[in-house]
Every structure is written in structure tokens, then in C-alpha cells.
Motif scaffolding. Structure first.
Motif, short mmCIF file in Angstrom:
data_model
loop_
_atom_site.label_atom_id
_atom_site.label_comp_id
_atom_site.label_asym_id
_atom_site.label_seq_id
_atom_site.Cartn_x
_atom_site.Cartn_y
_atom_site.Cartn_z
N SER A 145 -5.38 -3.29 -2.10
CA SER A 145 -4.43 -3.49 -1.01
C SER A 145 -4.93 -2.93 0.31
O SER A 145 -4.30 -3.15 1.36
CB SER A 145 -3.08 -2.85 -1.35
OG SER A 145 -3.17 -1.43 -1.29
N LEU A 146 -6.06 -2.20 0.29
CA LEU A 146 -6.55 -1.51 1.48
C LEU A 146 -7.63 -2.31 2.21
O LEU A 146 -8.32 -3.15 1.61
CB LEU A 146 -7.12 -0.14 1.09
CG LEU A 146 -6.14 0.84 0.45
CD1 LEU A 146 -6.89 2.10 0.01
CD2 LEU A 146 -5.01 1.19 1.41
N ASP A 147 -7.77 -2.00 3.48
CA ASP A 147 -8.83 -2.60 4.30
C ASP A 147 -10.17 -2.00 3.87
O ASP A 147 -10.34 -0.78 3.84
CB ASP A 147 -8.55 -2.28 5.78
CG ASP A 147 -9.58 -2.89 6.72
OD1 ASP A 147 -10.63 -3.36 6.23
OD2 ASP A 147 -9.31 -2.90 7.93
N ARG A 148 -11.10 -2.86 3.52
CA ARG A 148 -12.40 -2.38 3.04
C ARG A 148 -13.14 -1.51 4.05
O ARG A 148 -14.00 -0.70 3.69
CB ARG A 148 -13.28 -3.57 2.67
CG ARG A 148 -12.95 -4.20 1.34
CD ARG A 148 -13.88 -5.36 1.05
NE ARG A 148 -13.75 -5.80 -0.32
CZ ARG A 148 -14.45 -5.33 -1.35
NH1 ARG A 148 -15.35 -4.38 -1.12
NH2 ARG A 148 -14.28 -5.79 -2.57
N ASN A 149 -12.81 -1.68 5.31
CA ASN A 149 -13.52 -0.93 6.35
C ASN A 149 -12.86 0.41 6.68
O ASN A 149 -13.36 1.15 7.52
CB ASN A 149 -13.59 -1.77 7.63
CG ASN A 149 -14.40 -3.05 7.43
OD1 ASN A 149 -15.45 -3.01 6.79
ND2 ASN A 149 -13.92 -4.17 7.96
N SER A 150 -11.76 0.71 6.03
CA SER A 150 -11.06 1.97 6.32
C SER A 150 -11.68 3.13 5.54
O SER A 150 -12.28 2.94 4.47
CB SER A 150 -9.58 1.84 5.97
OG SER A 150 -9.41 1.76 4.56
N PRO B 136 0.81 -1.23 0.00
CA PRO B 136 0.00 0.00 0.00
C PRO B 136 0.84 1.28 0.00
O PRO B 136 0.47 2.26 -0.66
CB PRO B 136 -0.83 -0.13 1.28
CG PRO B 136 -0.86 -1.59 1.58
CD PRO B 136 0.45 -2.13 1.11
N TYR C 258 -10.19 3.56 2.09
CA TYR C 258 -10.73 2.70 1.03
C TYR C 258 -11.86 3.42 0.28
O TYR C 258 -11.91 3.40 -0.96
CB TYR C 258 -11.26 1.40 1.64
CG TYR C 258 -11.74 0.40 0.61
CD1 TYR C 258 -10.89 -0.57 0.11
CD2 TYR C 258 -13.06 0.45 0.14
CE1 TYR C 258 -11.34 -1.49 -0.84
CE2 TYR C 258 -13.52 -0.44 -0.81
CZ TYR C 258 -12.65 -1.42 -1.30
OH TYR C 258 -13.10 -2.31 -2.25
N ALA D 288 -11.79 4.50 -3.60
CA ALA D 288 -12.86 3.98 -4.46
C ALA D 288 -13.54 5.12 -5.21
O ALA D 288 -13.86 5.01 -6.40
CB ALA D 288 -13.87 3.20 -3.63
N TYR E 18 -4.09 -0.30 -5.75
CA TYR E 18 -4.02 0.36 -4.44
C TYR E 18 -5.29 0.07 -3.64
O TYR E 18 -5.24 -0.26 -2.45
CB TYR E 18 -3.83 1.86 -4.64
CG TYR E 18 -3.63 2.65 -3.37
CD1 TYR E 18 -2.83 2.17 -2.33
CD2 TYR E 18 -4.22 3.90 -3.22
CE1 TYR E 18 -2.64 2.90 -1.17
CE2 TYR E 18 -4.03 4.65 -2.06
CZ TYR E 18 -3.24 4.14 -1.04
OH TYR E 18 -3.05 4.88 0.11
N LEU E 19 -6.43 0.17 -4.31
CA LEU E 19 -7.70 -0.10 -3.64
C LEU E 19 -7.74 -1.53 -3.11
O LEU E 19 -8.17 -1.78 -1.98
CB LEU E 19 -8.86 0.14 -4.62
CG LEU E 19 -10.27 -0.02 -4.05
CD1 LEU E 19 -10.55 1.04 -2.99
CD2 LEU E 19 -11.31 0.04 -5.16
#
Length: 425
Positions: free
Chosen positions: A400-405, A375, A408, A412, A397-398
Motif C-alpha cells: 500500500s506504500l509508495d515505493r519511493n518513500s 495504509p 517503504y 520492507a 502494508y508494504l
């Protein structure tokens, strides 16, 4: 513009032994007025001066404005000249010239290879007067900065030369005359700087030019006997907006054309013909004479033992930021490559051969970044000029990120905006 034959036995000397200095001064003043006002100069004007005036005008020099931009000051100047190779010849110059210049109206100046004045010494009253035109330690007196003047023109032409009164392009320097010669590294032939004598009309006498030549010869002999790292291998930095050549503590700004040629030679270690270089620089068939002239100037900067001919080639691999970056990529050190990628390769260059090298390096960097799935590295790439509109990098990059952050959601949204913009093209 006049272009008659120069009948002087020595065109680099301002006066012949039998000439009336006052009459020559009057004639030169009239010639300067004619050139500045109408772009014309008499055939009797020294050809070396006329050519310098043309360059000065082409560089946008205003003959009536203040000159001598200060390039180095304070601690920066002290550090720079303490480690500069010209510091090794200063004791010789002081013995031969400075000690006898006090109370004579004469100034002795040492410059670096760019025309920046490292030391201005001699008569104290003359120093005070010269300060009014910014002829002081640290000032830029290159021909490109202030127009025709002895140290600047000597460096531009790589030859000892005298400039008498109104032969200076800038009117503020007309009360002065000067004689200067370039100093070379005996080991490489590279120009290190210049030695200059500045004063009144008597500096235009032929024997002063002979004195400069003799002092330069002694200085170069001193460097030959006691080298002080003047032949340090250069390092080339071509990533980012300002290409430079580094010799120890000295940083030499490269012109766009010189940086392009140097990159092409680095990309083609087998060597290139004049014609091939011309094509790589300009698909519209750049003139071969122009290419040879630029390479000749580049050789003066690099030193005679660095650049070979027939074909043109580098005689030794140059240390460079581009080479370091490629080595990092080859060994899979993506973090090291990111740290070394300070910007695009010669981003302002449009030469076909350079564009090809730039795009190839960018493609390799992009592939390494996407492969990392890191990330932090992906975030760095999309923030760069290379990755701002790189949809694939934004998508990676998207992922690689935590969906709950919260980040993100921001990424997006940015990716969606890119899809809309790119889809509309």
C-alpha cells in the motif's frame, strides 16, 4: 480448624441479649490470635466470621498492616457520589441515623456496591480516630481489600451482619465494632451499596442490627417510591485488559471468571446448562457447584431481572463494546471497527469458549483490515499485539506504500526480518 455447630439463634448478630460483651470480646481476641498464628479457630466462633477470616487470609490480607486503600478522591469522588444511586437514600439515612449520631461516638457510613466509602458522617471525634485507620470518604473497605468488616462482609454475603471488636481480621480495627446491611435496587435486586454503623462495643448489641435492617428497609422503600435511574441497562466492556460493567456513571470491575461467564452467555443467547458452561470454562470438567456459585454472584451484580435460569441465559441483549464492534464489521465500517477495537477480547482468559470467541473476532478484524488496503488502517494493525508478527498484514502494508518513500524501505526491512525469524521456527 474448628467446625462445630453454630448454636446462635441469629448467627448474623455479634451478641445474644444475655451475653457478657467483655467475656465475648476476650474469647474472640483469643480466637483471632489462634487463627492468625496457627490457622485454627474454636468451634464457638461464629461461622460467618470464621468463613470471612478464611477468605481474608486467602486474599492475602495482612492483619498487621495498614488498611483502607483510598480508591476515590477529590473531584472524582464528588462526581461519582453525586450521580450514584446511594445519594438518593442519603437524606433518609441522615434523618434516621446521622442526626442522632453526633456526640455519641458513632459513625454512619454509606458505601457503593464495591465497599468504597461514599460518605462517613457522625461524631467528629470518632471521625478523627477512624481516619487513623483510613475509614474515610473514598476509601476501599471491601472485604477483599481490608478483610472482615461489617460493610465489606455484608456486601460479600449480601446480608446484614455485625462484626464485634477482634472479629475484624485487621488488628487496627479491633477497638471498633460495626453493623451493616446491603441496599438493593427494588426494581432489579442488584446491590447498590451498604449502610453501616461504626463505633464502640455497644454497636454489637442486637438492637443495632435491628436498626440497620429497619434503615435498609426504609431506604429501599424510598428507592421504590422515587427511583433515580437505579435500573439503567448495563453496558459490558470486554475488549482490552480490564473488563467492566457500566451502570450509568458507575463502573464495576468484573472478575476474570465473571467476565468469562458473561461473554459465554452473550455468545449463546439460546442459553447454556451448568454442565455446558463448565466445559466452555474449563475442558478439565470444572465443578458444577462452583459454576452455580459464580453465576449466583454474577446475578447479584447484574440484577435479578437480567439473568435467567434453566438454562442460564440473558433475558435481554446487553449493550457491549463487542456487539458494537461486530455491528461495525457487518456494515463494512472498518474505520469504526478500528476505533472500537481497544484490545483483544479478554486477553488474559484461557477458557476454551472464550479463546474461541477471541480468535474468531481477531480473524474477522484481520480480514477487514486486509480488505481495506488502507495504509493507515494496515499500519494500525501491524502496530497492535495482533499484527506485530502477521506477515500477511506486513506484506499488505508494504504493497500500500509508495515505493519511493523512506517508510517503504523500513517496512520492507521489517518484513525481511519477519521472514527470517518465522522461517527459523
Amino acid at each position: 480448624m474448628g467446625s462445630g455447630a453454630d448454636t446462635r439463634a441469629n448467627p448474623w448478630a455479634a451478641l445474644r441479649p444475655d451475653e457478657d460483651a467483655e467475656q465475648v470480646g476476650t474469647d474472640v481476641s483469643a480466637a483471632h490470635e489462634s487463627f492468625v498464628e496457627r490457622g485454627e479457630a474454636p468451634a464457638t466462633l461464629r461461622r460467618v466470621v470464621q468463613a470471612s477470616w478464611v477468605r481474608s487470609r486467602g486474599n492475602g490480607i495482612d492483619p498487621d498492616r495498614q488498611i483502607g486503600r483510598t480508591a476515590l478522591t477529590g473531584v472524582e469522588l464528588e462526581r461519582y457520589r453525586r450521580t450514584h444511586p446511594m445519594s438518593a437514600v442519603r437524606p433518609v439515612v441522615q434523618t434516621l441515623l446521622v442526626e442522632d449520631a453526633r456526640d455519641t461516638g458513632l459513625l454512619i457510613a454509606l458505601s457503593d456496591a464495591h465497599g468504597r466509602l461514599l460518605w462517613v458522617e457522625g461524631d467528629s471525634a470518632a471521625k478523627d480516630r477512624a481516619a487513623d485507620m483510613n475509614f474515610v470518604d473514598g476509601a476501599d473497605w471491601s472485604e477483599a481489600a481490608v478483610g472482615t468488616n461489617a460493610p465489606g462482609t455484608a456486601l460479600a454475603l449480601d446480608h446484614c451482619v455485625q462484626i464485634f471488636g477482634a472479629e475484624h481480621y485487621s488488628r487496627v480495627v479491633h477497638p471498633w465494632s460495626c453493623a451493616a446491611g446491603p441496599v438493593h435496587d427494588p426494581a432489579t435486586g442488584r446491590i447498590l451499596g451498604a449502610i453501616d454503623i461504626t463505633g464502640g462495643p455497644r454497636v454489637a448489641a442486637p438492637e443495632v442490627l435491628s436498626l440497620i435492617k429497619a434503615t435498609v428497609a426504609v431506604a429501599e422503600s424510598e428507592l421504590r417510591a422515587h427511583p433515580v435511574g437505579t435500573h439503567t441497562a448495563p453496558r459490558v466492556e470486554l475488549l482490552g485488559p480490564q473488563p467492566v460493567l457500566v451502570f450509568g456513571s458507575e463502573r464495576i470491575t468484573l472478575s476474570r471468571r465473571h467476565s468469562e461467564i458473561l461473554l459465554l452467555l452473550m455468545e449463546h443467547p439460546e442459553g447454556l446448562s451448568t454442565e455446558h458452561i463448565a466445559v466452555l470454562l474449563d475442558e478439565r470438567d470444572l465443578d458444577a457447584v462452583t459454576v452455580r456459585a459464580e453465576i449466583s454472584r454474577l446475578r447479584r451484580i447484574l440484577g435479578g431481572d437480567t439473568l435467567g435460569s434453566r438454562p442460564y441465559r440473558l433475558l435481554a441483549e446487553l449493550d457491549s463494546d463487542v456487539g458494537e464492534l461486530r455491528r461495525s464489521l457487518r456494515r463494512g465500517d472498518i474505520a469504526g471497527a478500528v476505533a472500537g477495537y481497544r484490545g483483544q477480547l479478554l486477553p488474559a482468559a484461557r477458557a476454551p469458549g472464550v479463546v474461541r470467541a477471541r480468535e474468531s473476532l481477531r480473524a474477522r478484524m484481520r480480514a477487514a483490515v486486509l480488505t481495506s488496503r488502507d495504509p493507515a488502517i494496515l499500519g494500525w494493525w501491524i502496530a497492535s499485539v495482533d499484527g506485530r508478527e502477521d506477515r500477511g498484514a506486513w506484506a499488505a502494508y508494504l504493497a500500500s506504500l509508495d515505493r519511493n518513500s523512506s517508510l517503504y524501505a523500513q517496512v520492507a526491512a521489517q518484513l525481511a526480518m519477519l521472514d527470517r525469524e518465522l522461517g527459523g521456527r
